[in-house]
Design a protein around this motif. Sequence first.
Motif, short mmCIF file in Angstrom:
data_model
loop_
_atom_site.label_atom_id
_atom_site.label_comp_id
_atom_site.label_asym_id
_atom_site.label_seq_id
_atom_site.Cartn_x
_atom_site.Cartn_y
_atom_site.Cartn_z
N GLY A 143 0.80 -1.37 -0.06
CA GLY A 143 -0.10 0.02 0.05
C GLY A 143 0.86 1.28 0.10
N ALA A 144 1.88 1.39 0.86
CA ALA A 144 2.79 2.23 0.87
C ALA A 144 3.53 2.74 -0.52
CB ALA A 144 3.88 2.14 2.04
N ARG A 145 3.99 1.46 -1.17
CA ARG A 145 4.54 1.48 -2.50
C ARG A 145 3.50 2.12 -3.51
NH1 ARG A 145 7.40 -4.45 -2.24
NH2 ARG A 145 9.24 -3.65 -1.19
N MET A 146 2.26 1.71 -3.58
CA MET A 146 1.32 1.99 -4.43
C MET A 146 0.78 3.63 -4.32
SD MET A 146 -0.80 -1.54 -4.38
CE MET A 146 -2.06 -1.08 -5.56
N SER A 147 0.87 4.09 -2.99
CA SER A 147 0.73 5.45 -2.75
C SER A 147 1.49 6.34 -3.58
CB SER A 147 0.63 5.60 -1.43
OG SER A 147 1.93 5.91 -0.90
N ARG A 148 2.68 6.00 -4.01
CA ARG A 148 3.72 6.77 -4.53
C ARG A 148 4.34 7.86 -3.62
NH1 ARG A 148 1.31 7.57 -10.60
NH2 ARG A 148 1.00 5.39 -11.19
N ALA A 149 3.89 7.44 -2.50
CA ALA A 149 4.54 8.52 -1.53
C ALA A 149 6.09 8.45 -1.19
CB ALA A 149 3.91 8.65 -0.13
N ASN A 150 6.71 9.27 -0.38
CA ASN A 150 8.11 9.03 -0.07
C ASN A 150 7.83 8.14 1.12
OD1 ASN A 150 10.84 9.14 0.26
ND2 ASN A 150 10.60 11.46 1.47
N VAL A 151 8.66 6.86 0.98
CA VAL A 151 8.43 6.02 2.03
C VAL A 151 9.75 5.69 2.89
CG1 VAL A 151 7.82 3.54 2.56
CG2 VAL A 151 6.67 4.83 0.82
N LYS A 152 9.63 5.96 4.23
CA LYS A 152 10.72 5.95 5.04
C LYS A 152 10.92 4.73 5.96
CE LYS A 152 10.91 11.23 4.87
NZ LYS A 152 12.30 11.31 4.03
N VAL A 153 11.45 3.69 5.78
CA VAL A 153 11.22 2.54 6.69
C VAL A 153 12.18 2.61 7.99
CG1 VAL A 153 11.57 -0.08 6.89
CG2 VAL A 153 10.89 0.97 4.70
N TYR A 154 11.60 2.61 9.15
CA TYR A 154 12.28 2.73 10.41
C TYR A 154 12.58 1.58 11.12
CZ TYR A 154 7.63 2.84 13.07
OH TYR A 154 6.83 2.52 13.59
N PRO A 155 13.74 1.03 11.66
CA PRO A 155 13.82 -0.35 12.32
C PRO A 155 12.66 -0.39 13.41
CG PRO A 155 15.90 1.08 12.27
CD PRO A 155 14.77 2.11 11.99
N HIS A 156 12.81 -1.81 13.66
CA HIS A 156 11.84 -2.17 14.55
C HIS A 156 11.75 -1.36 15.72
CE1 HIS A 156 8.74 -4.95 16.24
NE2 HIS A 156 9.61 -5.44 16.96
N ALA A 157 10.54 -0.87 16.16
CA ALA A 157 10.24 -0.27 17.21
C ALA A 157 11.23 0.98 17.58
CB ALA A 157 10.27 -1.16 18.61
N ASP A 158 12.08 1.48 16.67
CA ASP A 158 13.09 2.48 17.14
C ASP A 158 12.40 3.88 17.26
OD1 ASP A 158 15.39 4.19 16.83
OD2 ASP A 158 16.38 2.62 15.99
N LEU A 159 11.96 4.26 18.32
CA LEU A 159 11.37 5.47 18.45
C LEU A 159 12.45 6.66 18.10
CD1 LEU A 159 9.32 4.43 21.55
CD2 LEU A 159 8.48 4.74 19.21
N ARG A 160 13.45 6.60 18.44
CA ARG A 160 14.25 7.82 18.35
C ARG A 160 14.47 7.97 16.88
NH1 ARG A 160 19.45 8.73 16.86
NH2 ARG A 160 19.73 6.37 16.63
#
Length: 393
Positions: A143-160
């Motif tokens: 869904g994120a890819r299909m939205s064509r938005a700028n997708v930023k993947v953050y590491p698992h549970a990395d709130l910082r």
Amino acid sequence: MELIEALDRELRRLDEQSLRRRRRTADTPCAPRVQVDGRAMLAFCSNDYLGLAAHPRLVEALREGATRYGVGSGGSHLISGHSRAHELLEERLAAFLAPNLEAARAMYFSTGYMANVGVLTALADRDADIFSESLNHASLIDGARMSRANVKVYPHADLRLLEDGLAASTAKTKLVVTDSVFSMDGDLAPLPDLLALCERHGAWLVVDDAHGFGVLGTHGRGALEHFGLRSPYLIYIGTLGKAAGVGGAFVAAHATVIDWLLQRARPYIYTTASAPALAHALLASLDLIDGEEGRMRRMRLQALRAQFHNSLALRRWKLLPSHTAIQPVVIGPNDEALKAAAALHEQGFWVPAIRPPTVPVGTARLRVTLSAAHTAEEVTQLAEALNRLERMN
């Protein structure tokens, strides 16, 4: 035949890597005791967490729904396929989740995959930033890819790192997207902290609660109830083919969000509505989830989880620290995980081996899922089989 031969070569490569997927065929209703490919098995692989998939009340409700509404819907929701059963289900879901969502409305989708893709493509575009959890389900990733938005993947549970990204974002629309219960690890996302970040930085928090709805919370309202959350920034997605025992999914959010989805969610607009009888059966499912029987089944599920943990005595394999019905036993190499699943199968246990790309390389595992329909004796049998199997290998 060159095209066929090319595919055959790729399939052989999957075989060499122990990555080829195969299906088994169940001949009986979803339950702990099933007949699979003509053989009696004890199943620890379904997502029927409350044991409702073959509940007599739901079977009767489905029959009643088919008698009242017929078999098919005949059209998309916006043409002619939106029945009274769909409308009643959406109203019931909105009321059920109202304690955790402001001005709540709900929208019923045919599948969870369609709901996730529909939400992300409707709310995000090329000018939006999507912050996606690294362990998100494939439907959220797509869904994120299909939205064509700028997708930023953050590491698992990395709130910082997530907060740094949100603070640096200049996008007008920002979405933080996460599973609530991670389907291959069984752990919970830090939703209270994620919501605080979203409220601080003006971002939507999209929560896919596929494995939490019906199971988590005193009334089974899922992860939002479990954490005591309530906010207009929340967009909540729940699956109805797992703990609810039937099929489909829903999005619940502020009424304005739902109205926007009605205008822009392509997987909702451009597909035939699901059978009204399913929606009718889901009304009965929600009554069970919200009632005393649902509460007792959730308590039983937690007792079985604790029993499973206490019964395992693994030395090399690793049981992940999950407080949910998903109990993954990490083995490591693909071939060893496949051999373990095959050995369990020979003993009459149906437990799937999960391998890359579904999980990271080197973390192939047995994905054990518990159901309130299991007995304590059945859980003990599986734990003892796993203990023996690990010592033999």
